[in-house]
Design a protein around this motif. Structure first.
Motif, PDB file in Angstrom:
ATOM      1  N   VAL A 197      -2.768   1.443   2.517  1.00  0.00           N
ATOM      2  CA  VAL A 197      -3.648   0.786   1.765  1.00  0.00           C
ATOM      3  C   VAL A 197      -5.095   1.316   1.727  1.00  0.00           C
ATOM      4  O   VAL A 197      -5.523   1.839   2.782  1.00  0.00           O
ATOM      5  CB  VAL A 197      -3.565  -0.470   2.490  1.00  0.00           C
ATOM      6  CG1 VAL A 197      -4.189  -1.634   1.424  1.00  0.00           C
ATOM      7  CG2 VAL A 197      -2.765  -1.694   3.013  1.00  0.00           C
ATOM      8  N   GLU A 208      -1.520  -0.124  -2.903  1.00  0.00           N
ATOM      9  CA  GLU A 208      -0.995   0.129  -1.566  1.00  0.00           C
ATOM     10  C   GLU A 208      -0.389   1.872  -2.370  1.00  0.00           C
ATOM     11  O   GLU A 208      -0.031   1.550  -3.384  1.00  0.00           O
ATOM     12  CB  GLU A 208       0.742  -1.217  -2.048  1.00  0.00           C
ATOM     13  CG  GLU A 208       0.426  -1.702  -0.834  1.00  0.00           C
ATOM     14  CD  GLU A 208       1.339  -2.958  -1.082  1.00  0.00           C
ATOM     15  OE1 GLU A 208       2.033  -2.662  -1.028  1.00  0.00           O
ATOM     16  OE2 GLU A 208       1.129  -4.040  -1.523  1.00  0.00           O
ATOM     17  N   CYS A 251      -6.025   8.321  -3.500  1.00  0.00           N
ATOM     18  CA  CYS A 251      -5.753   6.902  -4.032  1.00  0.00           C
ATOM     19  C   CYS A 251      -5.896   6.498  -5.598  1.00  0.00           C
ATOM     20  O   CYS A 251      -6.728   7.767  -5.830  1.00  0.00           O
ATOM     21  CB  CYS A 251      -6.956   5.591  -3.679  1.00  0.00           C
ATOM     22  SG  CYS A 251      -6.136   4.148  -4.815  1.00  0.00           S
ATOM     23  N   ARG A 309       2.113   5.065  -2.064  1.00  0.00           N
ATOM     24  CA  ARG A 309       3.445   4.791  -1.513  1.00  0.00           C
ATOM     25  C   ARG A 309       3.715   6.623  -0.971  1.00  0.00           C
ATOM     26  O   ARG A 309       3.274   6.947  -1.312  1.00  0.00           O
ATOM     27  CB  ARG A 309       4.587   4.755  -2.587  1.00  0.00           C
ATOM     28  CG  ARG A 309       4.585   3.132  -2.664  1.00  0.00           C
ATOM     29  CD  ARG A 309       5.699   2.331  -4.072  1.00  0.00           C
ATOM     30  NE  ARG A 309       5.814   3.682  -4.664  1.00  0.00           N
ATOM     31  CZ  ARG A 309       5.288   3.858  -6.264  1.00  0.00           C
ATOM     32  NH1 ARG A 309       4.274   2.730  -6.345  1.00  0.00           N
ATOM     33  NH2 ARG A 309       5.493   4.932  -6.918  1.00  0.00           N
ATOM     34  N   PRO A 320       2.941   6.079   3.452  1.00  0.00           N
ATOM     35  CA  PRO A 320       2.827   4.972   2.598  1.00  0.00           C
ATOM     36  C   PRO A 320       0.841   4.363   3.913  1.00  0.00           C
ATOM     37  O   PRO A 320       1.076   3.991   4.914  1.00  0.00           O
ATOM     38  CB  PRO A 320       3.455   3.755   2.868  1.00  0.00           C
ATOM     39  CG  PRO A 320       3.970   3.692   3.935  1.00  0.00           C
ATOM     40  CD  PRO A 320       4.350   4.761   4.304  1.00  0.00           C
TER      41      PRO A 320
END
Length: 60
Positions: A44, A51, A30, A53, A42
């Motif tokens: 979370v 988010e 992340c 991508r 993609p």
């Protein structure tokens, strides 16, 4: 054939297979909190909710 494959083939007559996971998991980190994601983007982030991508880190 690599040196290790040649050595394996010399011992057994069969080349050793390539295997294992990719060495780089950077696309699963992340960019907000550095947590390692459970799946490829993609996605979370489970820690901070950001988010992530597809294409990260190549996209600027």
């Amino acid at each position: 054939m690599s040196g290790a494959e040649e050595a394996g083939a010399a011992r057994t007559g069969v080349p050793e297979p390539d295997g294992g996971e990719a060495a780089c998991w950077l696309n699963r980190v992340c960019p907000e909190c550095d947590a390692v994601l459970d799946s490829a983007p993609p996605a979370v982030c489970h820690r901070c909710g950001a988010e992530v991508r597809a294409g990260w880190p190549e996209e600027g």
